[in-house]
Design a protein around this motif. Sequence first.
Motif, PDB file in Angstrom:
ATOM      1  N   TRP A 116       0.885  -1.050   0.068  1.00 42.42           N
ATOM      2  CA  TRP A 116       0.050  -0.044   0.020  1.00 42.42           C
ATOM      3  C   TRP A 116       0.897   1.459  -0.129  1.00 42.42           C
ATOM      4  O   TRP A 116       1.764   1.273   0.543  1.00 42.42           O
ATOM      5  CB  TRP A 116      -1.050   0.007   1.351  1.00 42.42           C
ATOM      6  CG  TRP A 116      -2.032  -0.954   1.217  1.00 42.42           C
ATOM      7  CD1 TRP A 116      -1.980  -2.341   1.473  1.00 42.42           C
ATOM      8  CD2 TRP A 116      -3.356  -0.864   0.592  1.00 42.42           C
ATOM      9  NE1 TRP A 116      -2.961  -2.822   1.450  1.00 42.42           N
ATOM     10  CE2 TRP A 116      -3.900  -2.120   1.074  1.00 42.42           C
ATOM     11  CE3 TRP A 116      -4.026   0.361   0.112  1.00 42.42           C
ATOM     12  CZ2 TRP A 116      -5.202  -2.392   0.307  1.00 42.42           C
ATOM     13  CZ3 TRP A 116      -5.201   0.151  -0.461  1.00 42.42           C
ATOM     14  CH2 TRP A 116      -5.899  -1.228  -0.230  1.00 42.42           C
ATOM     15  N   VAL A 117       0.518   2.189  -0.722  1.00 46.69           N
ATOM     16  CA  VAL A 117       1.371   3.555  -1.005  1.00 46.69           C
ATOM     17  C   VAL A 117       0.303   4.568  -0.731  1.00 46.69           C
ATOM     18  O   VAL A 117      -0.949   4.737  -0.792  1.00 46.69           O
ATOM     19  CB  VAL A 117       2.088   3.416  -2.233  1.00 46.69           C
ATOM     20  CG1 VAL A 117       3.071   2.330  -2.607  1.00 46.69           C
ATOM     21  CG2 VAL A 117       1.014   3.641  -3.601  1.00 46.69           C
ATOM     22  N   LYS A 118       1.099   5.707  -0.160  1.00 43.86           N
ATOM     23  CA  LYS A 118       0.424   7.131  -0.029  1.00 43.86           C
ATOM     24  C   LYS A 118       0.407   8.039  -1.348  1.00 43.86           C
ATOM     25  O   LYS A 118       1.486   7.671  -2.101  1.00 43.86           O
ATOM     26  CB  LYS A 118       0.802   7.640   1.209  1.00 43.86           C
ATOM     27  CG  LYS A 118       0.925   6.910   2.271  1.00 43.86           C
ATOM     28  CD  LYS A 118       1.257   7.700   3.646  1.00 43.86           C
ATOM     29  CE  LYS A 118       1.342   7.048   5.027  1.00 43.86           C
ATOM     30  NZ  LYS A 118       1.618   7.703   6.168  1.00 43.86           N
ATOM     31  N   LYS A 119      -0.134   9.038  -1.247  1.00 46.61           N
ATOM     32  CA  LYS A 119       0.077   9.939  -2.572  1.00 46.61           C
ATOM     33  C   LYS A 119       1.298  10.527  -2.340  1.00 46.61           C
ATOM     34  O   LYS A 119       1.729  10.853  -1.568  1.00 46.61           O
ATOM     35  CB  LYS A 119      -1.048  10.902  -2.545  1.00 46.61           C
ATOM     36  CG  LYS A 119      -1.089  11.884  -3.577  1.00 46.61           C
ATOM     37  CD  LYS A 119      -2.319  12.860  -3.516  1.00 46.61           C
ATOM     38  CE  LYS A 119      -2.343  13.683  -4.855  1.00 46.61           C
ATOM     39  NZ  LYS A 119      -3.314  14.701  -4.685  1.00 46.61           N
ATOM     40  N   GLN A 121       4.187   9.304  -2.525  1.00 46.76           N
ATOM     41  CA  GLN A 121       5.398   8.401  -2.161  1.00 46.76           C
ATOM     42  C   GLN A 121       6.300   7.909  -3.449  1.00 46.76           C
ATOM     43  O   GLN A 121       5.717   7.648  -4.331  1.00 46.76           O
ATOM     44  CB  GLN A 121       4.889   7.134  -1.587  1.00 46.76           C
ATOM     45  CG  GLN A 121       5.705   6.169  -0.984  1.00 46.76           C
ATOM     46  CD  GLN A 121       5.029   5.144  -0.286  1.00 46.76           C
ATOM     47  OE1 GLN A 121       3.827   5.358   0.228  1.00 46.76           O
ATOM     48  NE2 GLN A 121       5.840   3.880   0.005  1.00 46.76           N
ATOM     49  N   ALA A 208       3.799   7.866  -6.620  1.00 48.48           N
ATOM     50  CA  ALA A 208       2.339   7.285  -6.580  1.00 48.48           C
ATOM     51  C   ALA A 208       1.545   8.591  -6.986  1.00 48.48           C
ATOM     52  O   ALA A 208       1.620   9.517  -5.921  1.00 48.48           O
ATOM     53  CB  ALA A 208       1.973   6.640  -5.473  1.00 48.48           C
ATOM     54  N   GLU A 210      -1.662   8.795  -6.493  1.00 46.08           N
ATOM     55  CA  GLU A 210      -2.722   8.719  -5.681  1.00 46.08           C
ATOM     56  C   GLU A 210      -2.809   7.274  -4.546  1.00 46.08           C
ATOM     57  O   GLU A 210      -1.681   6.573  -5.070  1.00 46.08           O
ATOM     58  CB  GLU A 210      -4.272   8.518  -6.160  1.00 46.08           C
ATOM     59  CG  GLU A 210      -4.635   9.608  -6.968  1.00 46.08           C
ATOM     60  CD  GLU A 210      -5.189  10.629  -6.425  1.00 46.08           C
ATOM     61  OE1 GLU A 210      -5.286  10.386  -4.961  1.00 46.08           O
ATOM     62  OE2 GLU A 210      -5.243  11.759  -6.760  1.00 46.08           O
ATOM     63  N   ALA A 211      -3.029   7.385  -3.388  1.00 48.41           N
ATOM     64  CA  ALA A 211      -2.820   6.385  -2.467  1.00 48.41           C
ATOM     65  C   ALA A 211      -3.624   4.893  -3.075  1.00 48.41           C
ATOM     66  O   ALA A 211      -4.584   5.184  -3.655  1.00 48.41           O
ATOM     67  CB  ALA A 211      -3.433   6.828  -1.272  1.00 48.41           C
ATOM     68  N   GLY A 212      -3.072   3.869  -2.951  1.00 47.79           N
ATOM     69  CA  GLY A 212      -3.675   2.735  -3.421  1.00 47.79           C
ATOM     70  C   GLY A 212      -2.844   1.635  -3.215  1.00 47.79           C
ATOM     71  O   GLY A 212      -1.992   1.771  -2.203  1.00 47.79           O
ATOM     72  N   LYS A 237      -6.454   2.335  -7.523  1.00 45.39           N
ATOM     73  CA  LYS A 237      -6.533   3.458  -6.503  1.00 45.39           C
ATOM     74  C   LYS A 237      -7.595   3.143  -5.047  1.00 45.39           C
ATOM     75  O   LYS A 237      -8.529   2.593  -5.401  1.00 45.39           O
ATOM     76  CB  LYS A 237      -7.464   4.659  -7.383  1.00 45.39           C
ATOM     77  CG  LYS A 237      -7.739   6.003  -6.419  1.00 45.39           C
ATOM     78  CD  LYS A 237      -8.443   6.879  -7.589  1.00 45.39           C
ATOM     79  CE  LYS A 237      -8.934   8.076  -6.755  1.00 45.39           C
ATOM     80  NZ  LYS A 237      -9.665   9.160  -7.553  1.00 45.39           N
ATOM     81  N   GLY A 238      -7.097   3.653  -4.148  1.00 47.46           N
ATOM     82  CA  GLY A 238      -7.903   3.248  -3.119  1.00 47.46           C
ATOM     83  C   GLY A 238      -7.896   1.587  -2.728  1.00 47.46           C
ATOM     84  O   GLY A 238      -8.608   1.250  -1.776  1.00 47.46           O
TER      85      GLY A 238
END
Length: 395
Positions: A116-119, A121, A208, A210-212, A237-238
């Motif tokens: 999982w990654v953040k926006k 990152q 990234a 978006e976070a996802g 995404k998400g």
Amino acid sequence: MNYEPGGADRGDTYLLEDGSEPRSSRRRWIIAALVIAGAIAIALWFFRGGHNPAPEQAAAQSGSQIPTVSVAVPGRGTVRDVISATGSLAARREMPVGVAGEGGRVTRVLVEPGDWVKKGQVLAAVDNSVQQQTAESLAAQVRAAQADADLAKSQLDRAEQLVDRGFISKADIEQKRSAAESAQARVRVAQAQLQETRARNARLDIQAPEAGLVLTRGVEPGQIISSGSGVLFRIAKGGEMEMLAQMGEGDLDKVSVGVPAQVTPVGSDESFKGEVWQVSPVIDPQTRQGIARIALSYNAALRPGGFASARIMAGANSLPLLPESAVMSDNTGNFVYVLNDKNEAVRRNVKVGDVSDEGVSIANGLNGSERVVLSAGAFLNPGQKVDPVLKTLGK
């Protein structure tokens, strides 16, 4: 041959020398026994009724052969119109990530599929040593331009103090003011160049959007990448997933956005709740099928590219509902047995709707007020009289 005197006149029985009776006497005894046995048999025949039994007795004998069956009045209940479909799983919003900047040599890859990654990152770092030197050079130019601007501003301030005393002409003041403004403009240009370079440097690293959830990775350390390198990462995404449920145009017409669905991946006994979020506006002219997209929350068992089946609750109808044991079929179709006013079995052809754990819905053929045989229908014949035992469905 000896005999007792006077025996014949008294009716006594003659005896042979060995003491036994003569044959004629034994024959008479046998005949008498047969006559008596026949009389007894005739008497028993008349006693038991050697004629037709009374109507009440015949009815009792016939009643002992009537089968007892369980029946129920199904009524009408709310039955959901369930549509079955199959299709593939996918990320609801899949984001392909590539090179946004100039590219270069990849020094590190910081994520793996399933992370999982953040926006914003960093997913992969690119060598920026040359670009960093350029940025430092531009930063030095900014400092030099700022120093010139400060000097020009100081000279202008001193000249403005001397102009009232007549030591400096107004022309000199205008010249110094112009020099100060030019120096300040050179500062802004140098700052803009530095900011541009820093922005370019920041775009060298793959980030990234978006976070996802990272789905795929297509880059390794040491690889040279550029704008033509294509997709390096794919991110859901998400972490949201969906199922692309394929169905015929007739079923697709029954589905609307927001209806609930149950999705079961192939090889899994677990089902996941979702809802239709988009219905295809077009039909494939080759397969005559369309797609209903079912939104799903993230779960590790939902893998994009996998195959799944879905049960979509398209609507609800008021229909009779029977257990499966009540519905039979033959070459002419499905049917049930209902009882008439004389408790006689009557065949009723029916059209079966959805089959679920709750039972079989009857789409056509019953109005719900009939007494329907719940079981043992396979052993009945049309017109056969039965002894019904009323049951309550669901209990």
